[in-house]
Design an enzyme around this catalytic site. Structure first.
Site, mmCIF file in Angstrom:
data_model
loop_
_atom_site.group_PDB
_atom_site.id
_atom_site.type_symbol
_atom_site.label_atom_id
_atom_site.label_comp_id
_atom_site.label_asym_id
_atom_site.label_seq_id
_atom_site.Cartn_x
_atom_site.Cartn_y
_atom_site.Cartn_z
ATOM 1 N N GLN A 100 0.847 -1.190 0.000
ATOM 2 C CA GLN A 100 0.000 0.000 0.000
ATOM 3 C C GLN A 100 0.886 1.246 0.000
ATOM 4 O OE1 GLN A 100 -3.588 -0.578 2.872
ATOM 5 N NE2 GLN A 100 -1.922 -1.791 3.727
ATOM 6 N N ASN A 101 2.178 1.026 0.225
ATOM 7 C CA ASN A 101 3.095 2.158 0.354
ATOM 8 C C ASN A 101 3.436 2.727 -1.011
ATOM 9 O OD1 ASN A 101 3.056 1.492 3.062
ATOM 10 N ND2 ASN A 101 4.953 0.325 2.962
ATOM 11 N N ASP A 133 6.222 4.657 -1.232
ATOM 12 C CA ASP A 133 7.665 4.884 -1.226
ATOM 13 C C ASP A 133 8.342 3.821 -2.090
ATOM 14 O OD1 ASP A 133 7.402 3.487 2.005
ATOM 15 O OD2 ASP A 133 8.473 2.498 0.365
ATOM 16 N N HIS A 191 -1.291 1.306 -4.551
ATOM 17 C CA HIS A 191 -1.737 2.695 -4.391
ATOM 18 C C HIS A 191 -0.854 3.673 -5.144
ATOM 19 C CE1 HIS A 191 -4.013 1.599 -0.460
ATOM 20 N NE2 HIS A 191 -4.701 1.305 -1.536
ATOM 21 N N CYS A 236 4.963 16.791 -19.709
ATOM 22 C CA CYS A 236 4.818 15.336 -19.860
ATOM 23 C C CYS A 236 5.912 14.827 -20.793
ATOM 24 C CB CYS A 236 3.451 14.978 -20.445
ATOM 25 S SG CYS A 236 3.339 13.233 -20.943
ATOM 26 N N SER A 290 -2.698 -0.755 9.389
ATOM 27 C CA SER A 290 -3.743 -0.610 10.421
ATOM 28 C C SER A 290 -5.043 -1.253 9.974
ATOM 29 C CB SER A 290 -3.986 0.880 10.699
ATOM 30 O OG SER A 290 -4.414 1.513 9.499
ATOM 31 N N LEU A 303 2.819 -3.467 15.156
ATOM 32 C CA LEU A 303 3.329 -2.930 16.420
ATOM 33 C C LEU A 303 2.240 -3.000 17.477
ATOM 34 C CD1 LEU A 303 5.928 -1.733 17.429
ATOM 35 C CD2 LEU A 303 5.071 0.539 16.911
ATOM 36 N N ALA A 325 8.564 -4.328 12.744
ATOM 37 C CA ALA A 325 8.786 -5.067 11.499
ATOM 38 C C ALA A 325 10.232 -5.572 11.420
ATOM 39 C CB ALA A 325 8.468 -4.153 10.318
HETATM 40 C C1 BV8 Z 1 -11.898 2.936 -3.341
HETATM 41 C C2 BV8 Z 1 -2.011 6.693 -1.324
HETATM 42 C C3 BV8 Z 1 -13.753 2.909 -4.721
HETATM 43 C C4 BV8 Z 1 -2.141 8.101 -0.897
HETATM 44 C C5 BV8 Z 1 -3.749 5.686 0.003
HETATM 45 C C6 BV8 Z 1 -15.539 7.999 1.582
HETATM 46 C C7 BV8 Z 1 -15.097 8.618 0.417
HETATM 47 C C8 BV8 Z 1 -14.279 7.973 -0.489
HETATM 48 C C9 BV8 Z 1 -13.878 6.667 -0.232
HETATM 49 C C10 BV8 Z 1 -14.296 6.059 0.925
HETATM 50 C C11 BV8 Z 1 -15.120 6.698 1.834
HETATM 51 N N1 BV8 Z 1 -15.345 5.844 2.875
HETATM 52 C C12 BV8 Z 1 -14.685 4.679 2.660
HETATM 53 C C13 BV8 Z 1 -14.074 4.788 1.471
HETATM 54 C C14 BV8 Z 1 -13.241 3.805 0.845
HETATM 55 C C15 BV8 Z 1 -11.819 4.280 1.107
HETATM 56 C C16 BV8 Z 1 -11.461 3.924 2.529
HETATM 57 O O1 BV8 Z 1 -11.226 2.756 2.802
HETATM 58 N N2 BV8 Z 1 -11.424 4.951 3.408
HETATM 59 C C17 BV8 Z 1 -11.069 4.694 4.788
HETATM 60 C C18 BV8 Z 1 -10.337 5.903 5.352
HETATM 61 C C19 BV8 Z 1 -12.361 4.402 5.558
HETATM 62 N N3 BV8 Z 1 -10.976 3.598 0.165
HETATM 63 C C20 BV8 Z 1 -10.735 4.181 -1.021
HETATM 64 O O2 BV8 Z 1 -11.124 5.274 -1.340
HETATM 65 C C21 BV8 Z 1 -9.960 3.314 -2.001
HETATM 66 N N4 BV8 Z 1 -10.635 3.326 -3.253
HETATM 67 O O3 BV8 Z 1 -12.553 2.534 -2.426
HETATM 68 O O4 BV8 Z 1 -12.372 3.086 -4.606
HETATM 69 C C22 BV8 Z 1 -14.036 2.801 -6.146
HETATM 70 C C23 BV8 Z 1 -14.911 1.797 -6.556
HETATM 71 C C24 BV8 Z 1 -15.197 1.706 -7.888
HETATM 72 C C25 BV8 Z 1 -14.635 2.591 -8.801
HETATM 73 C C26 BV8 Z 1 -13.757 3.582 -8.368
HETATM 74 C C27 BV8 Z 1 -13.452 3.698 -7.033
HETATM 75 C C28 BV8 Z 1 -8.582 3.891 -2.279
HETATM 76 C C29 BV8 Z 1 -7.753 3.886 -1.028
HETATM 77 C C30 BV8 Z 1 -6.342 4.340 -1.391
HETATM 78 C C31 BV8 Z 1 -6.063 5.681 -0.771
HETATM 79 N N5 BV8 Z 1 -4.637 5.974 -0.911
HETATM 80 N N6 BV8 Z 1 -2.440 5.872 -0.212
HETATM 81 C C32 BV8 Z 1 -0.946 8.513 -0.124
HETATM 82 O O5 BV8 Z 1 -0.137 7.657 0.285
HETATM 83 O O6 BV8 Z 1 -0.846 9.737 0.084
HETATM 84 S S1 BV8 Z 1 -4.227 5.003 1.459
HETATM 85 C C33 BV8 Z 1 -2.987 5.174 2.645
HETATM 86 O O7 BV8 Z 1 -3.525 4.840 3.929
HETATM 87 C C34 BV8 Z 1 -1.912 4.146 2.500
HETATM 88 O O8 BV8 Z 1 -1.568 3.871 1.181
HETATM 89 C C35 BV8 Z 1 -2.484 2.920 3.152
HETATM 90 O O9 BV8 Z 1 -3.132 2.124 2.222
HETATM 91 C C36 BV8 Z 1 -3.563 3.447 3.993
HETATM 92 C C37 BV8 Z 1 -3.536 2.906 5.385
HETATM 93 O O10 BV8 Z 1 -2.342 3.203 5.929
HETATM 94 P P1 BV8 Z 1 -1.422 2.047 6.567
HETATM 95 O O11 BV8 Z 1 -0.465 1.648 5.526
HETATM 96 O O12 BV8 Z 1 -2.213 0.951 7.182
HETATM 97 O O13 BV8 Z 1 -0.729 2.922 7.642
HETATM 98 P P2 BV8 Z 1 -1.345 3.392 9.025
HETATM 99 O O14 BV8 Z 1 -0.583 4.581 9.480
HETATM 100 O O15 BV8 Z 1 -2.836 3.457 8.930
HETATM 101 O O16 BV8 Z 1 -0.989 2.160 9.959
HETATM 102 C C38 BV8 Z 1 0.367 1.889 10.208
HETATM 103 C C39 BV8 Z 1 0.401 0.570 10.949
HETATM 104 O O17 BV8 Z 1 1.751 0.194 11.149
HETATM 105 C C40 BV8 Z 1 -0.250 0.656 12.316
HETATM 106 O O18 BV8 Z 1 -1.006 -0.516 12.534
HETATM 107 C C41 BV8 Z 1 0.950 0.707 13.269
HETATM 108 O O19 BV8 Z 1 0.670 0.075 14.514
HETATM 109 C C42 BV8 Z 1 1.953 -0.104 12.503
HETATM 110 N N7 BV8 Z 1 3.355 0.222 12.788
HETATM 111 C C43 BV8 Z 1 3.891 1.438 13.095
HETATM 112 N N8 BV8 Z 1 5.228 1.307 13.278
HETATM 113 C C44 BV8 Z 1 5.534 -0.009 13.064
HETATM 114 C C45 BV8 Z 1 4.348 -0.685 12.755
HETATM 115 N N9 BV8 Z 1 4.316 -2.013 12.504
HETATM 116 C C46 BV8 Z 1 5.487 -2.677 12.549
HETATM 117 N N10 BV8 Z 1 6.670 -2.085 12.830
HETATM 118 C C47 BV8 Z 1 6.734 -0.763 13.105
HETATM 119 N N11 BV8 Z 1 7.908 -0.186 13.382
#
Ligand code: BV8
Length: 234
Positions: A93-94, A96, A111, A138, A180, A204, A221
């Protein structure tokens, strides 16, 4: 762990695998979304409304990639890929480039990628390491000021979903690392694996709600991933 034939492995990584390389996660305190509301920087509407703010958000993150390096977890996944005799797909999902720089080959950035730009005019996706500016052209069609980050925003369809679900439906082992589980469709992948597949989550900390994974391994990790890889390759 005893496997007679080597089953296919699907790995899903999130921001947590890059945290120890120095890249902020989204939801931990001080995370990316705390400085910005998601709606303000990671949606097509945000880009329409304030393209300069969105470009700046991604330009800053793209610049930071030069200062960070893959960590032991990224490298351990490359070891697994190199020595696992069954199929393996790493879905991240990253946005980077740390998995790629570590040497992962079977890599699917669902993503998008910070180091690519997409042309709104001709649709071309080009490698892009500098800032995207209004005067950026472009590389394919030459159009001025039509480049956006090649990033999947909220409300946009993630990349290569068919390929991902095909891999999930055929896998014998699903491993989620440092995510998460709050963003769909990635958060639902664990429900798409066949009954009987083994599912392991490395995190974590775990979301309060009960886990859908057979096994949860708490820790960082860089600690837990090399450990799991060593077990799998034994
Ligand atoms: C889709 C790129 C439909 C951007 C990302 C209302 C409006 C619009 C959409 C929605 C809505 N409600 C729900 C939705 C669906 C939405 C969604 O799920 N929203 C959530 C917030 C509820 N999803 C979407 O919109 C997706 N598309 O649904 O399309 C569609 C259908 C038909 C046709 C067309 C469209 C698209 C989602 C993609 C969004 N882009 N990234 C950018 O990076 O700037 S998402 C972004 O957050 C990341 O890419 C990642 O995927 C996501 C979650 O982040 P995580 O990677 O999990 O990171 P997080 O910080 O949350 O957690 C970190 C974890 O690591 C924690 O658990 C922590 O404890 C742990 N950790 C920390 N340190 C460590 C560790 N673990 C181990 N070791 C460590 N040291």
């Amino acid at each position: 762990m005893g496997f007679d034939s080597k089953p296919s492995i699907v790995i899903l990584t999130g921001a947590g695998i890059s945290a120890e390389s120095g890249l902020p996660t989204f939801r931990d305190n001080g995370g990316l979304w705390e400085q910005h509301r998601m709606e303000d920087v990671a949606t097509p509407e945000a880009f329409q409304r304030n393209p300069a703010l969105v470009q700046r958000f991604y330009n800053e993150r793209r610049r930071k990639l030069k200062d960070v390096s893959p960590n032991a977890a990224h490298h351990a996944l490359v070891q697994l890929e190199n020595h696992w005799s069954g199929p393996l797909l790493l879905v991240t999902q990253n946005v980077d480039d740390l998995h790629a720089r570590a040497g992962s080959r079977s890599l699917l950035p669902m993503h998008g990628e910070l180091l690519k730009a997409r042309c709104l005019e001709c649709g071309a996706v080009s490698v892009w390491v500098k800032d995207i500016l209004p005067e950026s052209r472009c590389p394919r069609c030459g159009q001025l000021g039509q480049l956006r980050p090649h990033i999947v925003w909220f409300g946009e369809m993630p990349l290569e979903m068919d390929r991902i679900f095909t891999a999930l439906e055929g896998c014998g082992l699903f491993i989620a690392i440092g995510t998460s589980g709050t963003v769909y469709p990635a958060a639902g992948f664990v429900n798409a694996v066949p009954a009987g597949a083994r599912t392991i989550e490395i995190n974590l900390e775990f979301a309060i709600a009960g886990s859908r994974f057979d096994e949860q391994r708490q820790g960082t990790a860089t600690e837990r991933v090399p450990e799991l890889v060593a077990e799998l390759l034994k």
